[in-house]
Design a protein around this motif. Structure first.
Motif, PDB file in Angstrom:
ATOM      1  N   MET A   4     -27.272   2.136  40.592  1.00 30.11           N
ATOM      2  CA  MET A   4     -26.599   1.541  41.791  1.00 30.11           C
ATOM      3  C   MET A   4     -26.559  -0.020  41.822  1.00 30.11           C
ATOM      4  SD  MET A   4     -25.541   4.099  43.729  1.00 30.11           S
ATOM      5  CE  MET A   4     -25.186   3.312  45.292  1.00 30.11           C
ATOM      6  N   LYS A   5     -27.071  -0.553  40.639  1.00 25.52           N
ATOM      7  CA  LYS A   5     -27.141  -2.101  40.541  1.00 25.52           C
ATOM      8  C   LYS A   5     -26.014  -2.854  40.906  1.00 25.52           C
ATOM      9  CE  LYS A   5     -31.407  -2.360  38.092  1.00 25.52           C
ATOM     10  NZ  LYS A   5     -32.256  -3.193  37.327  1.00 25.52           N
ATOM     11  N   GLY A   6     -24.710  -2.242  40.204  1.00 29.28           N
ATOM     12  CA  GLY A   6     -23.597  -3.108  40.479  1.00 29.28           C
ATOM     13  C   GLY A   6     -22.907  -2.437  41.721  1.00 29.28           C
ATOM     14  N   PHE A   7     -23.458  -1.656  42.523  1.00 26.02           N
ATOM     15  CA  PHE A   7     -22.425  -1.271  43.790  1.00 26.02           C
ATOM     16  C   PHE A   7     -22.568  -2.250  44.878  1.00 26.02           C
ATOM     17  CE2 PHE A   7     -22.187   1.292  47.752  1.00 26.02           C
ATOM     18  CZ  PHE A   7     -20.722   1.706  47.551  1.00 26.02           C
ATOM     19  N   GLN A   8     -21.661  -2.823  45.234  1.00 21.45           N
ATOM     20  CA  GLN A   8     -21.453  -4.117  46.083  1.00 21.45           C
ATOM     21  C   GLN A   8     -21.654  -3.760  47.670  1.00 21.45           C
ATOM     22  OE1 GLN A   8     -21.673  -7.399  44.910  1.00 21.45           O
ATOM     23  NE2 GLN A   8     -21.782  -6.015  42.917  1.00 21.45           N
ATOM     24  N   LYS A   9     -21.655  -2.759  48.069  1.00 18.63           N
ATOM     25  CA  LYS A   9     -21.822  -2.228  49.415  1.00 18.63           C
ATOM     26  C   LYS A   9     -23.195  -2.094  49.429  1.00 18.63           C
ATOM     27  CE  LYS A   9     -17.511  -2.912  50.585  1.00 18.63           C
ATOM     28  NZ  LYS A   9     -17.104  -3.728  51.567  1.00 18.63           N
ATOM     29  N   PRO A  10     -23.571  -1.886  51.066  1.00 20.31           N
ATOM     30  CA  PRO A  10     -25.139  -1.503  51.271  1.00 20.31           C
ATOM     31  C   PRO A  10     -25.286  -0.049  50.853  1.00 20.31           C
ATOM     32  CG  PRO A  10     -24.187  -2.260  53.163  1.00 20.31           C
ATOM     33  CD  PRO A  10     -22.889  -2.310  52.125  1.00 20.31           C
ATOM     34  N   TRP A  11     -26.674   0.116  50.163  1.00 18.03           N
ATOM     35  CA  TRP A  11     -27.034   1.564  49.926  1.00 18.03           C
ATOM     36  C   TRP A  11     -28.395   1.506  50.095  1.00 18.03           C
ATOM     37  CZ3 TRP A  11     -30.234   2.286  46.092  1.00 18.03           C
ATOM     38  CH2 TRP A  11     -30.366   1.205  45.008  1.00 18.03           C
ATOM     39  N   PHE A  12     -28.653   2.863  50.386  1.00 13.84           N
ATOM     40  CA  PHE A  12     -30.188   3.131  50.570  1.00 13.84           C
ATOM     41  C   PHE A  12     -30.704   4.435  49.933  1.00 13.84           C
ATOM     42  CE2 PHE A  12     -27.813   1.617  54.229  1.00 13.84           C
ATOM     43  CZ  PHE A  12     -28.192   0.298  54.289  1.00 13.84           C
ATOM     44  N   ILE A  13     -32.066   4.281  49.255  1.00 14.01           N
ATOM     45  CA  ILE A  13     -32.539   5.374  48.632  1.00 14.01           C
ATOM     46  C   ILE A  13     -32.880   6.290  49.996  1.00 14.01           C
ATOM     47  CG2 ILE A  13     -34.501   6.439  47.447  1.00 14.01           C
ATOM     48  CD1 ILE A  13     -34.696   3.698  46.016  1.00 14.01           C
ATOM     49  N   ALA A  14     -32.636   7.758  50.022  1.00 14.94           N
ATOM     50  CA  ALA A  14     -32.968   8.650  50.904  1.00 14.94           C
ATOM     51  C   ALA A  14     -33.411   9.678  50.630  1.00 14.94           C
ATOM     52  CB  ALA A  14     -31.719   9.010  51.650  1.00 14.94           C
ATOM     53  N   TYR A  48     -16.303   3.416  42.313  1.00 11.15           N
ATOM     54  CA  TYR A  48     -17.812   3.053  41.648  1.00 11.15           C
ATOM     55  C   TYR A  48     -18.230   4.029  40.624  1.00 11.15           C
ATOM     56  CZ  TYR A  48     -22.349   1.102  40.618  1.00 11.15           C
ATOM     57  OH  TYR A  48     -23.653   0.471  39.830  1.00 11.15           O
ATOM     58  N   PHE A  49     -18.088   5.253  41.136  1.00  9.66           N
ATOM     59  CA  PHE A  49     -18.546   6.644  40.360  1.00  9.66           C
ATOM     60  C   PHE A  49     -17.495   7.200  39.571  1.00  9.66           C
ATOM     61  CE2 PHE A  49     -22.200   5.900  43.282  1.00  9.66           C
ATOM     62  CZ  PHE A  49     -23.349   5.904  42.342  1.00  9.66           C
ATOM     63  N   GLU A  50     -16.251   6.334  39.276  1.00  5.37           N
ATOM     64  CA  GLU A  50     -15.182   6.989  38.800  1.00  5.37           C
ATOM     65  C   GLU A  50     -15.631   7.432  37.167  1.00  5.37           C
ATOM     66  OE1 GLU A  50     -10.606   5.679  38.081  1.00  5.37           O
ATOM     67  OE2 GLU A  50     -12.006   4.064  37.700  1.00  5.37           O
ATOM     68  N   GLY A  51     -15.427   8.627  36.922  1.00  4.19           N
ATOM     69  CA  GLY A  51     -15.794   8.809  35.629  1.00  4.19           C
ATOM     70  C   GLY A  51     -16.789  10.090  35.729  1.00  4.19           C
ATOM     71  N   TRP A  52     -17.524  10.236  36.863  1.00  7.72           N
ATOM     72  CA  TRP A  52     -18.185  11.226  37.426  1.00  7.72           C
ATOM     73  C   TRP A  52     -17.658  12.456  37.544  1.00  7.72           C
ATOM     74  CZ3 TRP A  52     -24.205  10.421  38.238  1.00  7.72           C
ATOM     75  CH2 TRP A  52     -24.384   9.115  37.664  1.00  7.72           C
ATOM     76  N   ASP A  53     -18.273  13.534  37.694  1.00  7.44           N
ATOM     77  CA  ASP A  53     -17.732  14.783  38.293  1.00  7.44           C
ATOM     78  C   ASP A  53     -18.154  14.724  39.403  1.00  7.44           C
ATOM     79  OD1 ASP A  53     -16.493  17.153  38.735  1.00  7.44           O
ATOM     80  OD2 ASP A  53     -18.341  18.262  37.774  1.00  7.44           O
ATOM     81  N   ILE A  54     -17.222  14.475  40.629  1.00  8.81           N
ATOM     82  CA  ILE A  54     -17.572  14.325  41.946  1.00  8.81           C
ATOM     83  C   ILE A  54     -17.358  15.615  42.716  1.00  8.81           C
ATOM     84  CG2 ILE A  54     -17.132  13.227  44.159  1.00  8.81           C
ATOM     85  CD1 ILE A  54     -16.451  10.688  42.433  1.00  8.81           C
ATOM     86  N   LYS A  55     -18.416  16.268  43.364  1.00  7.81           N
ATOM     87  CA  LYS A  55     -17.932  17.456  44.224  1.00  7.81           C
ATOM     88  C   LYS A  55     -18.694  17.125  45.567  1.00  7.81           C
ATOM     89  CE  LYS A  55     -17.717  20.268  40.642  1.00  7.81           C
ATOM     90  NZ  LYS A  55     -16.768  21.186  40.367  1.00  7.81           N
ATOM     91  N   VAL A  56     -17.892  17.910  46.404  1.00  6.18           N
ATOM     92  CA  VAL A  56     -18.172  17.644  47.887  1.00  6.18           C
ATOM     93  C   VAL A  56     -19.101  18.827  48.399  1.00  6.18           C
ATOM     94  CG1 VAL A  56     -17.094  17.299  50.281  1.00  6.18           C
ATOM     95  CG2 VAL A  56     -16.011  16.551  48.172  1.00  6.18           C
ATOM     96  N   ALA A  57     -20.058  18.637  49.259  1.00  9.15           N
ATOM     97  CA  ALA A  57     -20.908  19.976  49.743  1.00  9.15           C
ATOM     98  C   ALA A  57     -20.028  20.493  51.161  1.00  9.15           C
ATOM     99  CB  ALA A  57     -22.240  19.240  50.273  1.00  9.15           C
TER     100      ALA A  57
END
Length: 182
Positions: A4-14, A48-57
């Motif tokens: 997440m280091k380069g992610f420019q929006k707020p994010w939080f460990i959950a 940001y996660f382009e290139g990852w395999d993205i699934k939706v629960a």
């Protein structure tokens, strides 16, 4: 959290890790890492996660579907599963309204952004543990009860009151309510 280091929006460990961060030690083993972002920032996360395999629960169906378009994330969907080689991240989408974060299971339950978004001594952003415990309370597993017991001694009076109020709304029969008032 290097991913997440380069992610420019707020994010939080959950998830369960927030208890360990609040305790300042690892109290139990964790299977994965959960990240919370505001729903309004999902487009940025998808870029940001382009290139990852993205699934939706799919809530209530215990299954994942491929992410194809933004509509795949319409409510009640709130969770992305991101895969890249051996890496896995679960991203939870959280709503906010002005300066309040809305509890997904009951939007009448809110927490101010300043109380929701905490940072540890190393500057890592994480979700207030009582927010996470309220989610865990709906159908607590042994590890959820352990997380509650571990967190109880370090909760402030304000956190205890907030959690007890949320429990009275979400799960009034919860055994945790009495322990919070002891």
């Amino acid at each position: 959290m290097n991913e997440m280091k380069g992610f420019q929006k707020p994010w939080f460990i959950a998830g369960g890790w927030v208890v360990d961060i609040a305790l300042g030690r690892v109290a139990r083993q964790h299977d994965d890492i959960d990240i919370c972002i505001y729903r309004e920032d999902v487009k940025e996360a998808l870029r940001y996660f382009e290139g990852w395999d993205i699934k939706v629960a799919v809530p209530g169906e215990n299954r994942l579907v491929d992410y194809v378009q933004l509509n795949d994330l319409s409510l009640p969907r709130y969770c992305l599963h991101l895969f890249r080689e051996k890496d896995f991240i679960e991203v939870l989408l959280t709503e906010r309204k002005e300066n309040d974060v809305l509890f997904r299971k009951n939007k009448e339950i809110t927490m101010s952004i300043t109380d929701f978004a905490l940072k540890d001594c190393d500057g890592r952003p994480y979700v207030n543990p009582v927010w996470q415990l309220l989610y865990k309370s709906s159908n607590p597993r042994d590890k959820d009860n352990d997380d509650f017991i571990s967190c109880l001694p370090i909760m402030t009076d304000q956190q205890k009151k907030w959690l007890a109020k949320g429990l009275r709304i979400m799960k009034p029969e919860s055994e945790w309510i009495q322990r919070l008032s002891s």
